[in-house]
Enzyme design. Structure first.
Site, PDB file in Angstrom:
ATOM      1  N   CYS A   7       0.861  -1.183   0.000  1.00  0.00           N
ATOM      2  CA  CYS A   7       0.000   0.000   0.000  1.00  0.00           C
ATOM      3  C   CYS A   7       0.898   1.234   0.000  1.00  0.00           C
ATOM      4  CB  CYS A   7      -0.983  -0.022   1.172  1.00  0.00           C
ATOM      5  SG  CYS A   7      -0.246   0.167   2.820  1.00  0.00           S
ATOM      6  N   ASN A  10       2.352   1.460   4.392  1.00  0.00           N
ATOM      7  CA  ASN A  10       2.588   0.179   5.056  1.00  0.00           C
ATOM      8  C   ASN A  10       2.275   0.235   6.553  1.00  0.00           C
ATOM      9  OD1 ASN A  10       5.356  -2.107   5.612  1.00  0.00           O
ATOM     10  ND2 ASN A  10       3.277  -2.627   5.041  1.00  0.00           N
ATOM     11  N   CYS A  12      -1.451   0.521   7.394  1.00  0.00           N
ATOM     12  CA  CYS A  12      -2.875   0.161   7.521  1.00  0.00           C
ATOM     13  C   CYS A  12      -3.251  -1.021   6.626  1.00  0.00           C
ATOM     14  CB  CYS A  12      -3.780   1.348   7.200  1.00  0.00           C
ATOM     15  SG  CYS A  12      -3.835   2.612   8.484  1.00  0.00           S
ATOM     16  N   ARG A  13      -3.425  -0.748   5.334  1.00  0.00           N
ATOM     17  CA  ARG A  13      -3.986  -1.762   4.436  1.00  0.00           C
ATOM     18  C   ARG A  13      -3.074  -2.957   4.220  1.00  0.00           C
ATOM     19  NH1 ARG A  13      -5.261   1.958  -0.550  1.00  0.00           N
ATOM     20  NH2 ARG A  13      -3.294   2.842   0.180  1.00  0.00           N
ATOM     21  N   SER A  14      -1.821  -2.733   3.846  1.00  0.00           N
ATOM     22  CA  SER A  14      -0.967  -3.882   3.533  1.00  0.00           C
ATOM     23  C   SER A  14      -0.608  -4.718   4.759  1.00  0.00           C
ATOM     24  CB  SER A  14       0.271  -3.464   2.734  1.00  0.00           C
ATOM     25  OG  SER A  14       1.045  -2.512   3.416  1.00  0.00           O
ATOM     26  N   ASP A 118      -8.266   3.573   1.828  1.00  0.00           N
ATOM     27  CA  ASP A 118      -7.275   3.730   2.888  1.00  0.00           C
ATOM     28  C   ASP A 118      -7.952   4.217   4.171  1.00  0.00           C
ATOM     29  OD1 ASP A 118      -5.123   4.265   4.516  1.00  0.00           O
ATOM     30  OD2 ASP A 118      -3.949   5.252   2.940  1.00  0.00           O
TER      31      ASP A 118
END
Length: 143
Positions: A7, A10, A12-14, A118
């Site tokens: 993301c 690095n 939150c999402r990934s 995000d």
């Protein structure tokens, strides 16, 4: 099999995708990275960790790192959280690399989403996790 989730920062999402997927596919080596380097060395964002923990995912051991060209050699599949991340990844592709790069939402076709929003900006950590879980199940089924 080695899968990298990417993301922007690095945090939150990934890392959430890595945490969810490693629970679903323990035999697969996972990692996560960000296209930007602002948070290198930091743990996932607190509210994302809290939301993930409530669902049984522990992200506390993860630390942010920046995506690099060497990741094309280290991983069998690179998963981007949105089209901007995908474009940033592809700009770093070495000339002869054939490592596939896919959008994570490609594995959640019924979601109606073309990216994982995000939650750092939307503040919808549970909504992001819902989509991440759906995509992780789809990715698992595709392997």
């Amino acid at each position: 099999m080695r899968v990298l989730f990417v993301c922007l920062g690095n945090i939150c999402r990934s890392p959430a995708a890595e945490g969810v997927f490693r629970e679903l596919a323990r035999e697969v080596e996972t990692d996560s990275a960000g296209t930007g380097g602002w948070h290198v060395g930091e743990p996932p964002y607190g509210p994302m960790q809290d939301a993930a923990r409530k669902r049984g995912y522990d992200l506390s051991d993860l630390r942010a790192r920046q995506f690099g060209r060497a990741d094309f050699d280290r991983f069998d599949l690179i998963i981007a959280m949105d089209a901007s991340n995908l474009a940033d990844i592809e700009r770093q592709r070495p000339e002869h690399s054939t490592t596939p790069v896919r959008l994570f939402t490609d594995y959640a076709p019924g979601s109606g989403m073309d990216h994982v929003p995000d939650p750092y900006y939307t503040r919808d950590f549970d909504g992001a996790l819902d989509l991440i879980e759906a995509a992780a199940r789809g990715l698992r089924a595709s392997l």
